[in-house]
Design a protein around this motif. Structure first.
Motif, PDB file in Angstrom:
ATOM      1  N   LEU A 139      -4.412   8.092 -11.297  1.00 36.45           N
ATOM      2  CA  LEU A 139      -5.024   7.927  -9.973  1.00 36.45           C
ATOM      3  C   LEU A 139      -6.034   6.786  -9.968  1.00 36.45           C
ATOM      4  O   LEU A 139      -6.093   6.001  -9.013  1.00 36.45           O
ATOM      5  N   ALA A 140      -6.805   6.651 -11.040  1.00 29.99           N
ATOM      6  CA  ALA A 140      -7.765   5.553 -11.151  1.00 29.99           C
ATOM      7  C   ALA A 140      -7.046   4.205 -11.242  1.00 29.99           C
ATOM      8  O   ALA A 140      -7.456   3.229 -10.598  1.00 29.99           O
ATOM      9  N   SER A 189       0.843  -1.196   0.000  1.00 26.67           N
ATOM     10  CA  SER A 189       0.000   0.000   0.000  1.00 26.67           C
ATOM     11  C   SER A 189       0.878   1.246   0.000  1.00 26.67           C
ATOM     12  O   SER A 189       1.998   1.240   0.515  1.00 26.67           O
ATOM     13  N   GLU A 190       0.404   2.266  -0.624  1.00 26.70           N
ATOM     14  CA  GLU A 190       1.039   3.579  -0.647  1.00 26.70           C
ATOM     15  C   GLU A 190       2.331   3.641  -1.471  1.00 26.70           C
ATOM     16  O   GLU A 190       3.082   4.601  -1.361  1.00 26.70           O
ATOM     17  N   GLU A 207      -4.172  -1.133  -6.235  1.00 30.63           N
ATOM     18  CA  GLU A 207      -4.271  -1.341  -4.780  1.00 30.63           C
ATOM     19  C   GLU A 207      -5.351  -2.367  -4.448  1.00 30.63           C
ATOM     20  O   GLU A 207      -5.174  -3.177  -3.538  1.00 30.63           O
ATOM     21  N   GLU A 208      -6.443  -2.384  -5.187  1.00 33.80           N
ATOM     22  CA  GLU A 208      -7.517  -3.337  -4.955  1.00 33.80           C
ATOM     23  C   GLU A 208      -7.138  -4.753  -5.372  1.00 33.80           C
ATOM     24  O   GLU A 208      -7.518  -5.729  -4.722  1.00 33.80           O
ATOM     25  N   LYS A 264      -5.666   3.067  -7.888  1.00 33.69           N
ATOM     26  CA  LYS A 264      -6.736   2.506  -7.055  1.00 33.69           C
ATOM     27  C   LYS A 264      -7.030   1.056  -7.454  1.00 33.69           C
ATOM     28  O   LYS A 264      -7.190   0.186  -6.589  1.00 33.69           O
ATOM     29  N   GLN A 265      -7.067   0.787  -8.755  1.00 33.20           N
ATOM     30  CA  GLN A 265      -7.306  -0.589  -9.225  1.00 33.20           C
ATOM     31  C   GLN A 265      -6.161  -1.516  -8.810  1.00 33.20           C
ATOM     32  O   GLN A 265      -6.399  -2.652  -8.395  1.00 33.20           O
ATOM     33  N   ASP A 311       2.048   6.742  -3.522  1.00 31.39           N
ATOM     34  CA  ASP A 311       1.488   7.920  -2.841  1.00 31.39           C
ATOM     35  C   ASP A 311       2.384   9.157  -2.849  1.00 31.39           C
ATOM     36  O   ASP A 311       1.885  10.270  -2.792  1.00 31.39           O
TER      37      ASP A 311
END
Length: 160
Positions: A147-148, A116-117, A154-155, A151-152, A120
């Protein structure tokens, strides 16, 4: 520049640089390696090329990439092309010392997990290529789509 010498493929140290490109090595802003089997991320690039802003290391058989590998390039690094290698994990803090990265190309690796991150601290990142990886495949070519995509990633690529 025509060749780079390693002490051995298992070693990570670049020990010499041979060739003449008509200028000094201080003028080199792109380090590119194609089809040279390093096995490990090459060390000492900055020793020979102190003004490198872009790294392009592809098809090098590299299985690990660490924040220590990336830290030596600091805020000077703007583009990082690292495709067709064998990395499986993007570790925590990988790009923390590279806040000016604008382009990251990690396509065709074996990435299964992303801490994660990881992305960032990259406010200038405007292109992210993450195609053909086991946990996710995607491309983003502007800040909003980056950014999108993050997010994908990270998921779909969470560390367990």
């Amino acid at each position: 520049m025509q060749s780079v010498t390693l002490s051995s493929p298992e070693d990570r140290e670049i020990t010499s640089v041979n060739g003449d490109h008509g200028k000094t090595y201080d003028d080199v802003t792109l380090f590119r390696s194609h089809l040279i089997k390093f096995n490990n991320f090459p060390q000492n690039i900055k020793k020979f090329f102190p003004n490198v802003e872009a790294l392009n290391i592809n098809s090098a058989n590299i299985a690990t990439l660490t924040k220590t590998d990336m830290a030596s390039f600091g805020s000077q690094l703007r583009c990082f092309y690292f495709y067709i290698n064998k990395i499986e994990v993007l570790e925590e803090g990988l790009f923390d010392e590279n806040p000016n990265l604008e382009v990251i190309y990690l396509a065709s690796n074996q990435i299964k997990f992303v801490a994660s991150e990881v992305f960032d601290k990259l406010p200038k990142l405007k292109k992210l290529f993450f195609r053909i990886n086991p946990c996710h495949s995607g491309v983003a070519t502007d800040r909003a789509s980056v950014l999108a995509l993050i997010k994908q990633i990270e998921e779909n690529c969470q560390m367990i």
